[in-house]
Design a protein around this motif. Structure first.
Motif, PDB file in Angstrom:
ATOM      1  N   LEU B  55     -11.541  -4.403   3.581  1.00 62.45           N
ATOM      2  CA  LEU B  55     -10.292  -4.726   2.899  1.00 62.45           C
ATOM      3  C   LEU B  55      -9.659  -3.472   2.296  1.00 62.45           C
ATOM      4  CD1 LEU B  55      -8.433  -7.036   2.041  1.00 62.45           C
ATOM      5  CD2 LEU B  55      -9.755  -7.242  -0.052  1.00 62.45           C
ATOM      6  N   THR B  56     -10.498  -2.665   1.616  1.00 61.05           N
ATOM      7  CA  THR B  56      -9.971  -1.430   1.026  1.00 61.05           C
ATOM      8  C   THR B  56      -9.369  -0.547   2.102  1.00 61.05           C
ATOM      9  OG1 THR B  56     -11.811  -1.567  -0.509  1.00 61.05           O
ATOM     10  CG2 THR B  56     -10.526   0.455  -0.540  1.00 61.05           C
ATOM     11  N   LEU B  59      -6.036  -1.977   3.274  1.00 56.66           N
ATOM     12  CA  LEU B  59      -4.954  -1.826   2.302  1.00 56.66           C
ATOM     13  C   LEU B  59      -4.538  -0.367   2.175  1.00 56.66           C
ATOM     14  CD1 LEU B  59      -6.075  -4.246  -0.568  1.00 56.66           C
ATOM     15  CD2 LEU B  59      -4.503  -4.673   1.289  1.00 56.66           C
ATOM     16  N   ALA B  62      -2.728   0.673   5.380  1.00 57.62           N
ATOM     17  CA  ALA B  62      -1.375   0.126   5.436  1.00 57.62           C
ATOM     18  C   ALA B  62      -0.458   0.855   4.470  1.00 57.62           C
ATOM     19  CB  ALA B  62      -1.407  -1.365   5.105  1.00 57.62           C
ATOM     20  N   ALA B  63      -1.001   1.187   3.282  1.00 56.40           N
ATOM     21  CA  ALA B  63      -0.164   1.855   2.281  1.00 56.40           C
ATOM     22  C   ALA B  63       0.189   3.271   2.727  1.00 56.40           C
ATOM     23  CB  ALA B  63      -0.887   1.888   0.944  1.00 56.40           C
ATOM     24  N   LEU B 115       4.381  -2.278   0.652  1.00 57.40           N
ATOM     25  CA  LEU B 115       3.677  -1.187   1.337  1.00 57.40           C
ATOM     26  C   LEU B 115       3.968   0.149   0.659  1.00 57.40           C
ATOM     27  CD1 LEU B 115       4.167  -2.283   5.033  1.00 57.40           C
ATOM     28  CD2 LEU B 115       2.063  -2.300   3.698  1.00 57.40           C
ATOM     29  N   THR B 118       2.425   0.096  -2.947  1.00 55.50           N
ATOM     30  CA  THR B 118       0.987   0.330  -2.950  1.00 55.50           C
ATOM     31  C   THR B 118       0.703   1.803  -2.737  1.00 55.50           C
ATOM     32  OG1 THR B 118       0.772  -1.819  -1.911  1.00 55.50           O
ATOM     33  CG2 THR B 118      -1.183  -0.461  -1.984  1.00 55.50           C
ATOM     34  N   ARG B 119       1.532   2.429  -1.894  1.00 51.13           N
ATOM     35  CA  ARG B 119       1.357   3.855  -1.659  1.00 51.13           C
ATOM     36  C   ARG B 119       1.516   4.638  -2.954  1.00 51.13           C
ATOM     37  NH1 ARG B 119       3.661   8.184   2.392  1.00 51.13           N
ATOM     38  NH2 ARG B 119       5.673   7.992   1.378  1.00 51.13           N
ATOM     39  N   MET B 306      -1.431  -8.430  -3.995  1.00 54.22           N
ATOM     40  CA  MET B 306      -1.809  -7.118  -3.460  1.00 54.22           C
ATOM     41  C   MET B 306      -2.584  -6.330  -4.515  1.00 54.22           C
ATOM     42  SD  MET B 306      -1.395  -5.287  -0.753  1.00 54.22           S
ATOM     43  CE  MET B 306      -1.380  -3.614  -0.158  1.00 54.22           C
ATOM     44  N   LEU B 309      -6.052  -7.907  -5.084  1.00 49.35           N
ATOM     45  CA  LEU B 309      -6.965  -7.634  -3.974  1.00 49.35           C
ATOM     46  C   LEU B 309      -7.449  -6.187  -4.013  1.00 49.35           C
ATOM     47  CD1 LEU B 309      -5.408  -9.468  -0.903  1.00 49.35           C
ATOM     48  CD2 LEU B 309      -7.520  -9.987  -2.104  1.00 49.35           C
ATOM     49  N   LEU B 310      -6.510  -5.281  -4.232  1.00 46.66           N
ATOM     50  CA  LEU B 310      -6.850  -3.861  -4.269  1.00 46.66           C
ATOM     51  C   LEU B 310      -7.863  -3.572  -5.370  1.00 46.66           C
ATOM     52  CD1 LEU B 310      -5.961  -1.302  -2.778  1.00 46.66           C
ATOM     53  CD2 LEU B 310      -4.296  -0.912  -4.570  1.00 46.66           C
TER      54      LEU B 310
END
Lengths: 325, 330
Positions: B55-56, B59, B62-63, B115, B118-119, B306, B309-310
């Motif tokens: 998952l990490t 994420l 994707a970020a 996205l 999160t970045r 998000m 989850l992160l």
């Protein structure tokens, strides 16, 4: 014991003076206090007069001494933003924060201790695993997200609890309490849960691990061998011995409850000191920031000091250790 | 190289002696320690940890690839159209196919903004953890190795700062920086203000841990040998002692990454972090929170999910790393 108390007192004083120095530097050197206090059309003479009145031309150490002296007498100057004495602002806001913090602490203890005892005794039951999973999620989720989630469920969706403000308040002397009205109590529920959830998971985990430790000791085995009922062993013998660290942690956590109240108060627009502080930060209202900083520092130092003293009183081992050293 | 290194290490005892050998630098020998087979065994054993790692990775990937995979560019103001504002997700009857997770109050695509957001959350988190590690490790090494007055001074500061919750420290530094730089209009500056406030709020734990390990290490023979051949204290601290304090630092850093991300989101949510024009998960949640009562749940739900989850995934990884690297629990 006396030497220990005096040394701790001295250390606390040093910490307070350091924080006061920070607050003073903040007040004196971040922006010009005079131009923050006056309007744009104030003449140069008026500005100079105000500068003299505030004593901003004196040597720095005299200014600092005056700052500390004023702070000791709870005089923090005038708020740049609302043009009122900071002390009055704080006095208006403090009851809301204290009621919220106490309600949160009560929630954390009232739920955390039974959950911790249960998960400690029934290690492998599915309910324990559920409690621990919930507590893991509770630790991972940021406070403000929990608040928003609760608002969505109980205020937007079910529409049973208010999502902002304190409800109706009743003045008792200078203290405006929300605990005596139905709407005040209803308004307290969601913020208190939001603020207390993290502390609750902390208490649960602490009580659980202490219980696991204590239940392994010989005197518990002996109590079992004597044929005491399970209930008496768990609560009379085991839980009582876990309470010392629990009380310590709760005491220390009171400070962080006050700090996290900033977030909860922002989510629920709760009119306490935390919301006042955030508004001060957003508007660069330095006197309010400095006062809040000093107040919170004082609270933390006080709590630490008391917890230290209680610790020495409760746990005889520390006292003996100190006497030996 | 890791494969070969692992096979070689797998045969040798799992804990290599603290002094580092002739081959490779301190860093590579440390990486080899991390890739120790015991660690991988405990990794594969727990399905939860593997899931958290996947998952990490997803994420983070994707970020970091946001500019390539995001359907829209939230920074591109020309592409925004207020007609598209406040649209529910695509599966809703009022939704639009172009905006899978709906749009926010300015007509930005939620998915793309998440996205990109999160970045920036991750970048701020990583940068502030690096800053905290740099400060904490340096001061910890110094305090532990030099001892005496430097030691008690540094640790006194650490004690005082530890009295306050880190979030409060970060908030204060951030607030002061805001007050100082209020007159300057800095767009990118907020990023660094956040990194510095969060980094300064979390250095204490590293310093304390590193100091306690250094106190043990500095009396060992390899340090004495290094001193005898006349190496400078700086060289001894950073080339000889540092490799031996890195594994606890790595554990704290992983757990602190989750904390740093949450702190950034919290500051942004409180309105003292990134401005809404530079999306981060916190600012998205702050904006979405205002529209919660009008029923636009998607504006806060997806960024919130998000973030949760992160934080959860990174926390699980940190927990596992702590247990796996702690020989007492093996």
């Amino acid at each position: 014991m006396l030497a220990f108390t005096i040394r701790r007192l001295f250390e606390a004083l040093v910490v307070m003076l350091t924080v006061a120095l920070l607050a003073f530097v903040l007040f004196r050197y971040v922006g010009d206090p005079v131009s923050q206090m006056v309007g744009q059309d104030t003449s140069l003479e008026d500005r100079t007069r105000l500068r003299l009145e505030l004593g901003l031309d004196d040597p720095v150490y005299i200014q600092f001494a005056r700052f500390v002296g004023n702070a000791v007498r709870f005089d923090f100057g005038i708020s740049y933003q609302v043009k009122q004495p900071v002390t009055r602002l704080i006095a208006e806001r403090m009851p809301a924060t204290i009621e919220l913090a106490l309600a949160a602490a009560l929630f954390a203890v009232a739920l955390g201790i039974p959950m911790g005892v249960y998960t400690g005794i029934h290690r492998d039951s599915w309910l324990s695993k559920l409690f621990l999973t919930v507590s893991l999620i509770g630790i991972s989720l940021p406070t403000f997200l929990i608040g928003i989630l609760l608002i969505y469920i109980f205020a937007v969706w079910l529409n049973v609890l208010p999502s902002f403000g304190r409800g109706d308040t009743i003045p008792i002397g200078f203290w405006r309490t929300g605990l005596l009205t139905a709407s005040g109590l209803k308004a307290l529920v969601l913020p208190a849960i939001t603020l207390g959830l993290f502390q609750m998971t902390l208490v649960t985990r602490l009580v659980r691990s202490e219980m696991l430790e204590v239940l392994r000791t010989d005197y518990i085995k002996f109590a079992r061998a004597r044929g005491l009922p399970e209930r008496a062993i768990n609560f009379g013998h085991a839980l009582r011995n876990t309470l010392v660290p629990v009380i310590t942690v709760i005491g220390l956590q009171l400070g962080s409850i006050i700090a996290f109240a900033i977030i909860t108060e922002t989510v629920f627009q709760w009119p306490g000191m935390g919301l006042m502080f955030i508004q001060a930060v957003q508007h660069a209202d330095i006197p309010v920031m400095a006062a809040y900083l000093l107040l919170v520092a004082f609270l933390f130092v006080l709590i630490n000091f008391i917890v230290d003293l209680i610790y020495v009183r409760i746990d005889p081992r520390i006292r003996i250790l100190r006497r030996g050293a | 190289m890791s494969d070969i290194a692992n096979k070689v290490r797998g045969a040798s005892p799992s804990q290599p002696p603290p002094s580092h050998r002739g081959q490779g630098t301190g860093w590579s020998s440390h990486i080899a320690t991390i890739l120790d087979s015991d660690l991988f065994y405990s990794f594969w054993r727990s399905k939860l940890v593997v899931a958290a790692a996947i998952l990490t990775a997803l994420l983070v990937g994707a970020a970091l690839l946001a500019p390539l995979i995001a359907p829209h560019d939230p920074y591109d103001l020309k592409s925004l159209d207020l007609v598209n504002a406040d649209m529910p997700p695509a599966w809703n009857s009022r939704g639009d196919r172009r905006f899978l997770l709906g749009t926010d109050d300015q007509g930005r695509d939620i998915l793309s903004t998440i996205l990109y957001g999160t970045r920036s959350s991750l970048l701020i988190g990583i940068a502030s953890v690096l800053l905290a590690v740099a400060i904490g490790v340096t001061l910890g090494l110094w305090a532990g190795y030099a001892g005496g007055r430097a030691d008690s001074f540094i640790m006194r500061i650490a004690d005082v700062q530890l009295t306050f919750p880190a979030i409060l420290t970060a908030l204060l530094i951030d607030g002061v920086a805001l007050a100082i730089f209020k007159s300057y209009r800095m767009e990118g500056g907020k990023f660094w203000i956040l990194v510095i406030s969060i980094g300064l709020a979390y250095w204490v734990q590293y310093a304390r841990t590193v100091r306690s390990v250094t106190l043990v290490e500095r009396n060992k023979e390899y340090v004495e040998a290094a001193r005898l051949i006349g190496l400078s204290p700086l060289k001894i601290m950073f080339q000889h002692i540092l490799p031996n304090v890195l594994s606890p630092v790595l554990v704290i850093a992983t757990i602190n990454l989750a904390l740093a991300i949450i702190t950034e989101a919290t500051l942004s949510f409180l309105g003292v972090g990134l401005p809404p024009t530079e999306p981060s998960l916190g600012t998205m949640i702050q904006v979405g929170n205002k529209y919660l009562f009008s029923g636009s749940w998607w504006m806060v739900a997806f960024p919130g999910l998000m973030l949760a989850l992160l934080a959860l995934a990174v926390n699980l990884l940190g927990d596992w790393l702590r247990d796996a690297l702690n020989p007492k629990l093996r």
